[in-house]
Design a protein around this motif. Structure first.
Motif, PDB file in Angstrom:
ATOM      1  N   LYS A  57       0.834  -1.216   0.000  1.00 13.23           N
ATOM      2  CA  LYS A  57       0.000   0.000   0.000  1.00 13.23           C
ATOM      3  C   LYS A  57       0.861   1.256   0.000  1.00 13.23           C
ATOM      4  CE  LYS A  57      -4.010  -2.171   2.136  1.00 13.23           C
ATOM      5  NZ  LYS A  57      -4.826  -2.353   3.356  1.00 13.23           N
ATOM      6  N   ILE A  58       1.985   1.201   0.715  1.00  9.01           N
ATOM      7  CA  ILE A  58       2.930   2.326   0.680  1.00  9.01           C
ATOM      8  C   ILE A  58       3.485   2.477  -0.735  1.00  9.01           C
ATOM      9  CG2 ILE A  58       5.152   3.198   1.521  1.00  9.01           C
ATOM     10  CD1 ILE A  58       3.072   3.405   3.635  1.00  9.01           C
ATOM     11  N   GLY A  59       3.744   1.354  -1.408  1.00  3.00           N
ATOM     12  CA  GLY A  59       4.236   1.389  -2.787  1.00  3.00           C
ATOM     13  C   GLY A  59       3.246   2.078  -3.712  1.00  3.00           C
ATOM     14  N   ILE A  60       1.953   1.790  -3.545  1.00  2.00           N
ATOM     15  CA  ILE A  60       0.901   2.433  -4.360  1.00  2.00           C
ATOM     16  C   ILE A  60       0.887   3.938  -4.102  1.00  2.00           C
ATOM     17  CG2 ILE A  60      -1.606   2.656  -4.639  1.00  2.00           C
ATOM     18  CD1 ILE A  60      -1.774  -0.398  -4.189  1.00  2.00           C
ATOM     19  N   ILE A  61       0.947   4.333  -2.821  1.00  5.48           N
ATOM     20  CA  ILE A  61       0.957   5.766  -2.486  1.00  5.48           C
ATOM     21  C   ILE A  61       2.178   6.449  -3.102  1.00  5.48           C
ATOM     22  CG2 ILE A  61       1.150   7.437  -0.594  1.00  5.48           C
ATOM     23  CD1 ILE A  61      -0.414   5.445   1.153  1.00  5.48           C
ATOM     24  N   HIS A  62       3.308   5.766  -3.089  1.00  7.26           N
ATOM     25  CA  HIS A  62       4.522   6.368  -3.649  1.00  7.26           C
ATOM     26  C   HIS A  62       4.395   6.587  -5.155  1.00  7.26           C
ATOM     27  CE1 HIS A  62       8.662   7.560  -3.872  1.00  7.26           C
ATOM     28  NE2 HIS A  62       8.937   6.620  -4.766  1.00  7.26           N
ATOM     29  N   LEU A  63       3.833   5.636  -5.844  1.00  6.77           N
ATOM     30  CA  LEU A  63       3.632   5.799  -7.284  1.00  6.77           C
ATOM     31  C   LEU A  63       2.658   6.940  -7.576  1.00  6.77           C
ATOM     32  CD1 LEU A  63       3.489   2.016  -8.243  1.00  6.77           C
ATOM     33  CD2 LEU A  63       5.277   3.626  -8.926  1.00  6.77           C
ATOM     34  N   LEU A  64       1.586   7.050  -6.785  1.00  3.35           N
ATOM     35  CA  LEU A  64       0.653   8.175  -6.925  1.00  3.35           C
ATOM     36  C   LEU A  64       1.375   9.499  -6.681  1.00  3.35           C
ATOM     37  CD1 LEU A  64      -2.421   6.683  -5.014  1.00  3.35           C
ATOM     38  CD2 LEU A  64      -2.390   7.304  -7.437  1.00  3.35           C
ATOM     39  N   PHE A  65       2.238   9.512  -5.674  1.00  2.43           N
ATOM     40  CA  PHE A  65       3.015  10.709  -5.336  1.00  2.43           C
ATOM     41  C   PHE A  65       3.912  11.114  -6.510  1.00  2.43           C
ATOM     42  CE2 PHE A  65       7.054  12.423  -3.768  1.00  2.43           C
ATOM     43  CZ  PHE A  65       6.622  13.521  -3.036  1.00  2.43           C
ATOM     44  N   LEU A  66       4.617  10.133  -7.106  1.00  2.22           N
ATOM     45  CA  LEU A  66       5.511  10.431  -8.227  1.00  2.22           C
ATOM     46  C   LEU A  66       4.751  10.914  -9.457  1.00  2.22           C
ATOM     47  CD1 LEU A  66       8.023   7.425  -7.967  1.00  2.22           C
ATOM     48  CD2 LEU A  66       8.449   9.799  -7.321  1.00  2.22           C
ATOM     49  N   LEU A  67       3.533  10.407  -9.612  1.00  5.75           N
ATOM     50  CA  LEU A  67       2.688  10.816 -10.752  1.00  5.75           C
ATOM     51  C   LEU A  67       1.922  12.109 -10.449  1.00  5.75           C
ATOM     52  CD1 LEU A  67       1.388   7.266 -11.711  1.00  5.75           C
ATOM     53  CD2 LEU A  67       2.850   8.727 -13.132  1.00  5.75           C
TER      54      LEU A  67
ATOM     55  N   GLU B  52      -0.405  12.702  -8.384  1.00  7.95           N
ATOM     56  CA  GLU B  52      -1.825  12.546  -8.061  1.00  7.95           C
ATOM     57  C   GLU B  52      -1.978  12.713  -6.550  1.00  7.95           C
ATOM     58  OE1 GLU B  52      -3.578   9.066  -9.818  1.00  7.95           O
ATOM     59  OE2 GLU B  52      -2.364   9.249 -11.642  1.00  7.95           O
ATOM     60  N   ASP B  53      -1.774  13.948  -6.091  1.00  2.00           N
ATOM     61  CA  ASP B  53      -1.634  14.224  -4.666  1.00  2.00           C
ATOM     62  C   ASP B  53      -2.920  14.022  -3.875  1.00  2.00           C
ATOM     63  OD1 ASP B  53       1.082  14.813  -4.944  1.00  2.00           O
ATOM     64  OD2 ASP B  53       0.694  16.910  -5.412  1.00  2.00           O
TER      65      ASP B  53
END
Length: 538
Positions: free
Chosen positions: A311-321, A323-324
């Motif tokens: 789940k942290i990995g998903i949040i990190h990918l959203l962060f990099l994209l 999608e705050d």
């Protein structure tokens, strides 16, 4: 004592230096002799080892700071800013070489006359062996890298896996061995280093799982190795960022991406390390937007069965994209255990001066700090974490003139931020809050310096008087001669403050009540007589 893990890199560095230095150039010969003289006169000092870097101070006309990179000689530098490899770098090199007893042999090789031979390369002619070597290097694929790494890991690490105390020692042998297979070109060498370290990280995880090592065993014998690997990968990626990736990298990155797919499935005992490595790779290496989007969509389809790490990995990918909004919604759905992981994202935004995005993340981060620190039963870690938080947020607060945000951080992280908050309030001349902070922390007037006492008296003497009252009582409560003497000294200073306010009668009333209340403490009364305070009772 010279660390054993630097033997191989130093030999590699020494060989490279022979190739780089022009032996027939009189100027180069003079630089080598001057470097040798600086070394022999013991002008090399303060030598420090840090990963593949070695730093020292060399005393010349003025002292200079020298850094040698044993892996990439071109990254070595000196504050003298001379062109090429300077005498100070050579002085440090000779100092290191002397630790393994090879200075004279290196100099013998350097001083040998270069035999004059026809340069066939300049004529476009190459030996068959050279052509074969080039072909071999070009054909070295990702799979061949993996095959070599796997072979070495099995021979060196797996063979001793049943003895956890041997893992660290064998690891350094293993790392020296796999470095021998490094490509020659710098960017390829860096990529190989990243790939080999990621592979080693994964294999150490599998080894720990296979041997059923507990957290205590990992902490004691080889968790530091995992941290070294993560640090090494970050350093290599920082260097790699200076290069434009050739198209030939694409195939290697594609395979590496597959190899790290299960990185976040690592057992909870290595949860922090796996998350950290995942974020470093996707932040610095897998930078293609479509690749990140593809990875996110893939992970979202499996989200129902995702672990905390995933789940942290998903949040990190959203962060990099960027999608705050979605990233913050997911952050809010977690408890305080996500707080420590948020620091990476705050650091990322702060280092890139992305202040607008920080406006959204900072409030979420600050509101959980107090609860997070309350759950940690390790004062040293809490102090270290607090310092990292303040260091990360301070540039944002300064750039956006939001000192109130920084003050909120200080308050949320008390008592670990006491010294920083103390300095902040005193510098801003917010002395009322400053005194409240000291009172809250239980610190008396003994902790204040003369300049601070003077500043406080000029600002508001009543604040100083209240501090003296509390401090005097604290000393009396200790009930021993030393503290009684301190209480008497402070009573005399308090009397002076009341005199300056022309309010000596109030002091006499306070002293009368104090002496009456402590009439059983004969030692205290005796110290008051010695200090000539008893007459005030009358």
């Amino acid at each position: 004592m010279f660390p054993e893990k630097y033997f191989e890199p130093l030999n590699y560095f020494a060989e490279n230096l022979q190739d780089i230095l022009d032996k027939d150039n009189p100027n180069i010969q003079k630089v080598v002799e001057k470097g040798l003289m600086l070394y022999r006169q013991s002008f090399v000092s303060q030598v420090k080892f840090s990963n593949e870097y070695i730093q020292a101070v060399v005393q010349d006309v003025t002292p200079v700071k020298v850094t040698l990179d044993l892996d990439y000689i071109s990254n070595s530098n000196c504050t003298c800013h001379a062109d090429g490899f300077c005498r100070h770098q050579l002085a440090l090199f000779f100092y290191l070489l002397a630790q393994v007893g090879k200075v004279s042999s290196w100099l013998d090789t350097f001083r040998k006359p270069v035999s004059k031979s026809i340069d066939f390369n300049s004529l476009g002619i190459k030996r068959a062996s050279d052509l074969l070597k080039e072909t071999t290097e070009k054909e070295q694929s990702y799979q061949e890298w993996m095959k070599n790494l796997h072979t070495q890991f099995q021979l060196i690490m797996e063979a001793n896996s049943e003895k956890p105390y041997m893992i660290a020692e064998m690891y350094y042998v293993y790392m020296r061995k796999i470095k021998l297979n490094s490509p020659r070109q710098t960017e390829w060498k860096l990529l190989y280093s990243v790939v080999s370290q990621v592979y080693t990280f994964n294999q150490l995880f599998l080894l720990s799982e296979k041997q059923d090592h507990s957290a205590q065993t990992i902490n004691r014998y080889y968790r530091h190795i995992l941290h070294d690997l993560i640090s090494g990968i970050q350093n290599d990626l920082n260097k790699l960022s200076n290069f434009t990736f050739p198209f030939a990298f694409d195939d290697y990155l594609k395979h590496l991406r597959v190899d790290v797919e299960n990185l976040l499935s690592i057992q909870p005992v290595l949860e922090f390390e796996s998350i950290q490595l995942f974020r470093i790779l996707w932040t610095n290496l897998f930078t293609n937007k479509s690749m990140r989007q593809e990875e996110l969509e893939k992970r979202l389809t499996q989200e129902s069965s995702s672990s905390f790490s995933e789940k942290i990995g998903i949040i990190h990918l959203l962060f990099l994209l960027q999608e705050d909004s979605e990233a913050m919604n997911r952050i809010q759905s977690h408890s305080t255990n996500i707080t420590s992981y948020m620091l990476y994202w705050i650091d990322y935004l702060s280092s890139r001066r992305l202040w607008r995005r920080m406006d959204d993340y900072i409030p979420l981060f600050i509101q959980e700090l107090k609860n997070y620190l309350a759950e940690i039963d390790d004062d040293d870690f809490c102090h270290e974490f607090t310092n990292m938080v303040i260091k990360s947020i301070s540039p944002y607060c300064k750039a956006e003139n939001k000192e109130d945000i920084l003050e909120k951080v200080f308050i949320q992280t008390l008592p670990y931020s006491f010294r920083r908050y103390d300095d902040f309030l005193y510098t801003k001349n917010q002395l009322d809050k400053w005194i409240d902070l000291y009172t809250l922390a239980g610190y008396g007037i003994d902790y204040l310096g003369k300049d601070q006492l003077k500043t406080l008296q000029e600002y508001d003497s009543t604040l100083l008087i209240s501090l003296y009252h509390r401090s005097i009582q604290d000393h009396i409560d200790e009930k021993n001669r030393e503290h009684y003497r301190k209480a008497v000294r402070q009573l005399k200073k308090l009397r002076t403050l009341y005199k300056k306010q022309k309010n000596q009668q109030e002091f006499e009333q306070f002293l009368f009540i104090l002496l009456d209340r402590t009439k059983r403490l004969r030692a205290f009364h005796e110290e008051c007589r010695k200090g000539k305070l008893i007459h005030a009772e009358n």
